[in-house]
Structures are given as C-alpha cells and as structure tokens.
Scaffold this motif. Structure first.
Motif, mmCIF file in Angstrom:
data_model
loop_
_atom_site.group_PDB
_atom_site.id
_atom_site.type_symbol
_atom_site.label_atom_id
_atom_site.label_comp_id
_atom_site.label_asym_id
_atom_site.label_seq_id
_atom_site.Cartn_x
_atom_site.Cartn_y
_atom_site.Cartn_z
ATOM 1 N N ILE A 167 -62.353 -54.429 22.271
ATOM 2 C CA ILE A 167 -61.390 -53.790 21.368
ATOM 3 C C ILE A 167 -61.547 -54.326 19.950
ATOM 4 O O ILE A 167 -61.561 -53.560 18.966
ATOM 5 N N ALA A 168 -61.690 -55.639 19.818
ATOM 6 C CA ALA A 168 -61.784 -56.249 18.491
ATOM 7 C C ALA A 168 -63.025 -55.805 17.725
ATOM 8 O O ALA A 168 -63.049 -55.850 16.490
ATOM 9 N N ALA A 169 -64.055 -55.363 18.451
ATOM 10 C CA ALA A 169 -65.296 -54.927 17.807
ATOM 11 C C ALA A 169 -65.170 -53.545 17.169
ATOM 12 O O ALA A 169 -66.076 -53.117 16.444
ATOM 13 N N GLN A 170 -64.066 -52.848 17.415
ATOM 14 C CA GLN A 170 -63.883 -51.499 16.885
ATOM 15 C C GLN A 170 -63.173 -51.548 15.534
ATOM 16 O O GLN A 170 -62.122 -52.182 15.418
ATOM 17 N N PRO A 171 -63.699 -50.877 14.537
ATOM 18 C CA PRO A 171 -63.064 -50.934 13.216
ATOM 19 C C PRO A 171 -61.689 -50.280 13.163
ATOM 20 O O PRO A 171 -60.899 -50.582 12.271
ATOM 21 N N ASP A 172 -61.406 -49.381 14.114
ATOM 22 C CA ASP A 172 -60.121 -48.689 14.095
ATOM 23 C C ASP A 172 -59.136 -49.249 15.120
ATOM 24 O O ASP A 172 -58.123 -48.612 15.430
ATOM 25 N N MET A 173 -59.404 -50.441 15.648
ATOM 26 C CA MET A 173 -58.525 -51.048 16.645
ATOM 27 C C MET A 173 -58.337 -52.530 16.346
ATOM 28 O O MET A 173 -59.171 -53.168 15.719
ATOM 29 N N ARG A 174 -57.218 -53.063 16.834
ATOM 30 C CA ARG A 174 -57.052 -54.521 16.833
ATOM 31 C C ARG A 174 -56.264 -54.924 18.067
ATOM 32 O O ARG A 174 -55.436 -54.148 18.579
ATOM 33 N N VAL A 175 -56.548 -56.109 18.562
ATOM 34 C CA VAL A 175 -55.827 -56.639 19.717
ATOM 35 C C VAL A 175 -54.516 -57.224 19.220
ATOM 36 O O VAL A 175 -54.500 -58.228 18.497
ATOM 37 N N LEU A 176 -53.423 -56.590 19.587
ATOM 38 C CA LEU A 176 -52.109 -57.062 19.175
ATOM 39 C C LEU A 176 -51.734 -58.332 19.930
ATOM 40 O O LEU A 176 -51.233 -59.303 19.347
ATOM 41 N N ALA A 177 -51.979 -58.322 21.247
ATOM 42 C CA ALA A 177 -51.646 -59.467 22.090
ATOM 43 C C ALA A 177 -52.261 -59.268 23.462
ATOM 44 O O ALA A 177 -52.647 -58.159 23.831
ATOM 45 N N THR A 178 -52.332 -60.358 24.225
ATOM 46 C CA THR A 178 -52.697 -60.294 25.635
ATOM 47 C C THR A 178 -51.606 -60.993 26.426
ATOM 48 O O THR A 178 -50.875 -61.846 25.900
ATOM 49 N N ALA A 179 -51.485 -60.622 27.705
ATOM 50 C CA ALA A 179 -50.473 -61.231 28.562
ATOM 51 C C ALA A 179 -50.977 -61.261 29.990
ATOM 52 O O ALA A 179 -51.679 -60.347 30.432
ATOM 53 N N ALA A 180 -50.602 -62.293 30.707
ATOM 54 C CA ALA A 180 -51.066 -62.465 32.086
ATOM 55 C C ALA A 180 -50.242 -61.671 33.081
ATOM 56 O O ALA A 180 -50.668 -61.494 34.224
ATOM 57 N N ASP A 181 -49.074 -61.186 32.681
ATOM 58 C CA ASP A 181 -48.271 -60.324 33.550
ATOM 59 C C ASP A 181 -47.260 -59.576 32.702
ATOM 60 O O ASP A 181 -47.067 -59.888 31.509
ATOM 61 N N PRO A 182 -46.587 -58.579 33.262
ATOM 62 C CA PRO A 182 -45.663 -57.761 32.478
ATOM 63 C C PRO A 182 -44.499 -58.524 31.862
ATOM 64 O O PRO A 182 -44.024 -58.151 30.780
ATOM 65 N N LEU A 183 -44.017 -59.574 32.519
ATOM 66 C CA LEU A 183 -42.889 -60.308 31.949
ATOM 67 C C LEU A 183 -43.287 -61.021 30.662
ATOM 68 O O LEU A 183 -42.519 -61.048 29.687
ATOM 69 N N PHE A 184 -44.492 -61.624 30.656
ATOM 70 C CA PHE A 184 -45.001 -62.196 29.410
ATOM 71 C C PHE A 184 -45.185 -61.091 28.363
ATOM 72 O O PHE A 184 -44.914 -61.286 27.173
#
Length: 360
Positions: free
Chosen positions: A25-42
């Motif tokens: 995702i980060a390699a795409q000029p029109d996208m950015r990684v907002l966040a990652t999470a290990a499960d839905p509660l996080f």
C-alpha cells in the motif's frame, strides 16, 4: 489540485500480513497506510482518532472475528472493506457471508506461504483497495491509469454461427465489484420458467461453487457453478467458475457451455467480454445481455457485439451501482439499449422473456 491519498487500515492478527500489505500500500502514490491493528478491538481504538477510507480485514482473529466487526461497522458507519481470506472451504463460506454483509471484495490468501503470496499478488490487493475506495459507500476517487492489458481485440473473433430456426432464448449477465449482492437481488426475483442464464461474476477460484450454492438456496430458479458441457436450460443459472472463462455454444440440441482456460482478458478470468462475445455468436437476437455494477470496462466490447448481433441489452443505472465503471463504459460504447435500476432488472428480464421478438 491533487486528490487526497486513500487512507488504508490493515486489520490482521498476522504480523507478516500487516508488514507485507503495508509495504504494498505504501508503495502506491495515491494511497497511505493510516494504521495497522492485530484485531478489531485495537482497530476500533485507532479509528476513533482518524477514520480510514478502506479497511483490509482478515476473518479469523482473536477477541473479535472479522465478520462480527464487519457487521458492526456496516450497521454503525458503513466503510469500504476488502476481505483478505484463506482459500479453504470454510474460509470461502465465511467470505461469502462477508460479501453479503457488505464487504466490497475478497482477496484470497493461502494458509501457508502467505508472505511470498502477498508479495507476488500485491497488485491484486492494491487493485481491490482502489476499487473499494471507488465504491458507492465512499465518494468516488480517480482510479490510477490502468496497465496494458489483453482485451477482446487481442483475440480472434471466430465465425458467427449461421442463423437458426430455434427461437430458444438465453440471458447473459456480467458483473464485478458489488455483484454478489446485485446478483442475489436479481436472481431471487425470477420465476422458475425464465430462460437459461449464464453468468460471469469476477470472483477467485474456490469461491464460486459456494456462492452458487448459496444463491441456489435463496432463489426459486436453480443456480450452480458451471461445468464444461452443461446444457443451458430454462430456470437454471450457470455461474462461471473462478479462474476459468465461460463460453456459450449451440448445437442441434440447443445451448451448452464451455468452461475453458486462457489468458486474462481485461485482467480477469473469467471475463465478461469472453462470455458476451460467445453469446453474440451463438445466440444473436435470441439473447439478452445484462451488465451490472463493477470497476473497469470488462464486458463493454462484448455487450456491443451482442447488440450488433441483434440482442437486447440492459445496463444497471448509476444510482444503484456500487461502482458504475462497467455499465458506464458499455453505455459510452453504445452497447446498452435500456438503463434500469437494480430493483427493476429482474422484472425487465422477465418482460423480455415473455415478449415476442421481431429482431432478425
């Protein structure tokens, strides 16, 4: 003024998946990684600070499974979701439930070799995220310039079959993003005496059989995944298997289908264009072509060939499409005779099947 990048959240209990997906995702000029999470509660905690445009979501996770999270999300604040799921039978069933609950699309991943798989198939993941960002749940975004692709123009046309005295009718339907719900909406309204139906829904191998079984349990008509040589019969819908093209053919007994391998056409296998071209050749004016929600232009050229062969054609109206790409492209090419909202397409199909034709 440049559009803001697509903000993507990746929710998966695998650190490797989060890492590799983030890199893609980060390699795409029109996208950015907002966040990652290990499960839905996080994920929920992080989403309180900033809401993503698209969520890449696993199904099997600790504390809260992805399907429960998806249903909660769609009930409270609908957001485009791409399911990243395994290809095992159980995963296929759960993933179809996720599509029914509102997920935009599914990217299949294996149980083993996930890192290498995601690296090799990163383009599929990126395309799915971009399509999700363009879905009706969000304001449409400008898609990236597509890569060169094989189209119908790269394939030999083959001869058109000589006109037949047989007036048996056949319906061909093509759809992609948002099509699982759209097909359910159409097929569940049909009576048992409708003409035989052939369908291409862009879906990975391993999912179409379960999808067909689910529709078969909901609809009055019969629905099943197509097998090579299946006869096309009234009250039966045959769905192209994932990873194979579906083609219509005619012999002295009527219509039957071929399930064949071949190159990706418009980056898809099965391809709507491949099906529609075969219907134009085999059925001509005895056919109805329907193109519904989906990203890209697969089906536009094939539907134009159907209309040129005398077939009736329907395109789904923009206001009911999850993504208006495929119907829009078909309309721009003059391939669409009638434009109908999704809730009227089933009735339009039935009306066509019961109206005498003067087409030649």
């Amino acid at each position: 003024m440049a559009s803001a990048p697509i903000r993507v959240m990746i929710v998966d209990d695998s650190a490797i998946v989060r890492q590799v997906a983030s890199e893609a995702i980060a390699a795409q000029p029109d996208m950015r990684v907002l966040a990652t999470a290990a499960d839905p509660l996080f994920a929920i905690e992080k989403m309180r600070k900033e809401w993503p445009d698209v969520i890449v979501l696993d199904i099997e996770m600790p504390r809260m499974d992805g399907l429960t999270f998806l249903r909660k999300l769609m009930a409270e604040r609908p957001t485009p979701v791409v399911i990243c799921s395994s290809l095992v039978d159980r995963g296929a069933r759960v993933s179809l439930d996720a599509l029914a609950a509102g997920a935009v699309s599914v990217v299949a991943k294996p149980k083993v070799g996930v890192k290498q798989f995601l690296q090799d198939e990163s383009e599929s993941l990126v395309a799915a995220v971009r399509a999700a960002a363009s879905a009706r749940l969000q304001p449409l975004r400008q898609a990236a310039v597509p890569r060169p692709k094989l189209t119908l123009d790269d394939l030999p046309r083959g001869p058109r079959l000589a006109p037949s005295g047989d007036r048996t009718r056949v319906v061909a339907i093509g759809t992609s993003t948002g099509g699982t719900q759209a097909l359910e909406s159409v097929l569940t309204t049909l009576p048992e005496d409708v003409p035989g139906i052939v369908v291409v829904q862009h879906m990975p191998a391993g999912f179409t059989d379960m999808f067909a079984r689910r529709l078969d349990g909901l609809a009055r008509i019969r629905v099943r995944e197509a097998c090579h040589g299946d006869r096309v019969e009234p009250g039966l819908a045959l769905i192209a298997p994932g990873g194979r093209h579906l083609q219509l053919a005619r012999d002295g007994r009527g219509y039957h289908v071929g399930v064949v391998d071949g190159p990706l056409i418009n980056r898809h296998k099965p391809s709507v264009d491949v099906l529609f071209r075969s219907v134009a050749r085999a059925a001509g004016h005895n056919a109805l072509g329907i193109i519904m929600t989906g990203m890209g232009d697969d089906g536009a050229l094939g539907l134009k060939e159907m209309r040129d062969a005398g077939a009736s054609t329907i395109g789904e109206a923009e206001e009911t499409c999850v993504v208006f790409g495929m119907p829009k492209e078909a309309m721009l090419r003059g391939a669409v005779e009638s434009v109908l909202p999704l809730h009227d397409i089933g009735a339009g199909l039935v009306a066509w099947s019961r109206t005498p034709t003067n087409r030649a």
